[in-house]
Design an enzyme around this catalytic site. Structure first.
Site, PDB file in Angstrom:
ATOM      1  N   HIS A  82       0.840  -1.206   0.000  1.00 59.53           N
ATOM      2  CA  HIS A  82       0.000   0.000   0.000  1.00 59.53           C
ATOM      3  C   HIS A  82       0.872   1.252   0.000  1.00 59.53           C
ATOM      4  CE1 HIS A  82      -3.633   2.357   0.827  1.00 59.53           C
ATOM      5  NE2 HIS A  82      -2.849   3.103   1.575  1.00 59.53           N
ATOM      6  N   ASP A 161     -15.030   3.056   7.104  1.00 65.50           N
ATOM      7  CA  ASP A 161     -14.018   3.985   6.581  1.00 65.50           C
ATOM      8  C   ASP A 161     -14.652   4.966   5.613  1.00 65.50           C
ATOM      9  OD1 ASP A 161     -11.299   4.961   6.141  1.00 65.50           O
ATOM     10  OD2 ASP A 161     -11.594   4.176   4.123  1.00 65.50           O
ATOM     11  N   ARG A 168     -14.798  13.269   7.713  1.00 66.46           N
ATOM     12  CA  ARG A 168     -13.488  13.936   7.930  1.00 66.46           C
ATOM     13  C   ARG A 168     -13.228  14.960   6.836  1.00 66.46           C
ATOM     14  NH1 ARG A 168      -9.588   9.214   7.631  1.00 66.46           N
ATOM     15  NH2 ARG A 168      -8.000  10.793   7.872  1.00 66.46           N
ATOM     16  N   SER A 183      -7.576   4.312   9.064  1.00 65.68           N
ATOM     17  CA  SER A 183      -8.260   4.248   7.766  1.00 65.68           C
ATOM     18  C   SER A 183      -7.506   3.315   6.810  1.00 65.68           C
ATOM     19  CB  SER A 183      -8.353   5.670   7.198  1.00 65.68           C
ATOM     20  OG  SER A 183      -8.647   5.668   5.835  1.00 65.68           O
ATOM     21  N   LYS A 187      -8.423  -1.145   5.986  1.00 68.07           N
ATOM     22  CA  LYS A 187      -8.640  -1.698   4.641  1.00 68.07           C
ATOM     23  C   LYS A 187      -7.646  -2.832   4.366  1.00 68.07           C
ATOM     24  CE  LYS A 187      -8.749   2.635   3.293  1.00 68.07           C
ATOM     25  NZ  LYS A 187      -8.890   3.953   2.727  1.00 68.07           N
TER      26      LYS A 187
HETATM   27  N1  URA Z   1      -5.585   7.348   2.559  1.00 68.43           N
HETATM   28  C1  URA Z   1      -6.544   6.645   3.236  1.00 68.43           C
HETATM   29  O1  URA Z   1      -6.918   5.541   2.840  1.00 68.43           O
HETATM   30  N2  URA Z   1      -7.063   7.177   4.357  1.00 68.43           N
HETATM   31  C2  URA Z   1      -6.684   8.369   4.857  1.00 68.43           C
HETATM   32  O2  URA Z   1      -7.182   8.771   5.890  1.00 68.43           O
HETATM   33  C3  URA Z   1      -5.697   9.099   4.152  1.00 68.43           C
HETATM   34  C4  URA Z   1      -5.151   8.567   3.004  1.00 68.43           C
END
Ligand code: URA
Length: 430
Positions: A82, A161, A168, A183, A187
């Site tokens: 990621h 999320d 947010r 966040s 995932k």
């Molecule tokens: N990428 C994400 O998946 N979440 C965030 O909060 C910021 C960047």
């Protein structure tokens, strides 16, 4: 327990229990806690922070809000990758095929462009015919057969999320390390891999402004991953200048294919090989990704993955009708290229989305002709803008002129991988 009491505890700097965090999150998702109360809590988190135990509890509650992917049908250690997002960041398209060519199983769920940063799914969809919507059974079959599949995350995974991110986004509570870390990691945990390699970017084109803040975020994410029983390693890498030589969806796929054929920008290869090496290490695979690069095996895997997902590379990648050079206003050595300005120029060209419902222009973007360290004379092209119309190209050209900083003295390109973070701590690279 009631919401006012829990919000007040964070406002006053107390540590939440896992039950309090779960109470807030499920209450919000089930409609018992309104937006304004959760927004007040998010702001309290921004100012007071969270302990690691709280961040892990939040991450786990987010994972439990939806489905998770069962990868037990794939033999061996599965490794995910990621990036926290950048400009010209095509590392997944190079590192994942290299790791797969070395024998690593890579089930990769990716995202779309976010603000000025690109998204792997949008890049892949520039290949004619390609789909990123793979049902779990097809996704798993492809990872078993080719070592790699790259697909969109199901909306049924981590719905918390999506809901939190939307709130947010409109309450100025995005840039808080515990919120970003939970966040991203929720995932990754839901996606089911045994191990995770994170590429945490810092600089003008990234969400984290400097190496220290990126290293802090990396350490928090490694801690969450390890705390949830997944081997996790993070590399802290530079995103002051765009990575590689192109920014834009089809342009980046083309550059990735070239890089995998051995004709890659040195910094792009430095980061991609470093990420692939960490993926091999976590999968306990002895092969060296550098060899997979030199032999062309990585490119074969990438082409196989594109074809398996319906891509028809032989039809060619889309090209923009207008290609406009950006000439240097003076001579000198390229000292810096502002990645944020380049990212914003590409966004305006249509390579990303200004509104949620926008369709991306797969061909639009920028090709860098004068990278950091290059010497240019007045009038030499700094970049070429690829656009749908001349008007769009001229708008981008104005922005891009401001992005290049020239110096009278020769410039050395700085290293791109600055630090490595694992469960034992931080090591500086180089
Ligand atoms: N990428 C994400 O998946 N979440 C965030 O909060 C910021 C960047």
């Amino acid at each position: 327990m009631n919401a006012l009491e829990v919000i007040g505890r964070k406002r006053d700097g107390h540590e939440h229990s896992a039950e309090e965090i779960r109470f807030l999150l499920t209450g919000y998702l089930e409609g018992r806690i309104p937006d304004y109360q959760l927004a007040a809590w998010l702001m309290a988190v921004c100012t007071r922070g969270m302990t690691r135990a709280e961040t892990l509890a939040l991450t786990q509650a987010m994972v439990d809000s939806g489905e998770t992917l069962d990868l037990s049908g794939i033999d061996g250690l599965k490794v995910d990758k990621h990036s926290t997002g950048g400009v010209g960041d095509k590392v997944t398209l190079i590192a994942a095929p290299l790791a797969a060519a070395c024998g690593v199983k890579v089930p990769k769920l990716s995202g779309r462009a976010l603000a000025h940063t690109g998204g792997t799914l949008d890049k892949l969809e520039s290949v004619p015919g390609l789909t990123v919507d793979l049902e779990p059974a097809r996704f798993i079959r492809q990872v078993r057969a080719l070592g790699l599949a790259i697909a969109a995350q199901s909306p049924r995974m981590v719905p918390a999320d999506k809901a939190l991110y939307a709130l947010r986004d409109v309450t100025a509570t995005v840039p808080a390390v515990p919120l970003i870390a939970s966040s991203v990691m929720s995932k990754k945990l839901a996606a089911g891999a045994d191990a995770i390699v994170l590429d945490v970017k810092f600089g003008r084109g990234a969400f984290m402004p400097d190496p220290d803040s990126a290293t802090f975020l990396a350490s928090e994410m490694v801690w969450i991953g390890e705390g949830a029983g997944r081997r996790t390693v993070a590399l802290v890498t530079a995103m002051d200048n765009p990575l590689g030589r192109s920014v834009g969806n089809a342009l980046e796929v083309r550059e990735s294919l070239e890089a995998l054929a051995g004709r890659g920008d040195p910094e792009l290869l430095e980061v991609s090989v470093a990420v692939a090496r960490e993926m091999c290490r976590l999968a306990e695979v002895a092969e060296d990704p550098e060899r997979a690069l030199r032999s062309g095996r990585g490119r074969e895997v990438f082409e196989g993955v594109l074809a398996a997902q319906g891509g028809r590379l032989a039809e060619g990648l889309p090209e923009s009708p207008v290609q406009l050079p950006v000439p240097a206003a003076e001579g000198g050595h390229v000292e810096a290229i502002d990645a944020l300005e380049v990212g914003l120029a590409c966004l305006e060209l249509g390579a990303g989305r200004l509104r949620k419902e926008d369709r991306v222009d797969p061909a639009a973007g920028v090709v860098i002709e004068a990278p950091v360290g290059a010497e240019v004379r007045r009038g030499d092209p700094l970049a070429v803008v690829h656009a749908r119309t001349r008007e769009l190209a001229e708008g981008a050209r104005e922005r891009l002129r401001r992005a290049w900083k020239l110096s009278p003295a020769p410039v050395r390109r700085p290293p791109h991988v600055l630090a490595r973070v694992d469960r034992r701590g931080v090591t500086s690279a180089g």
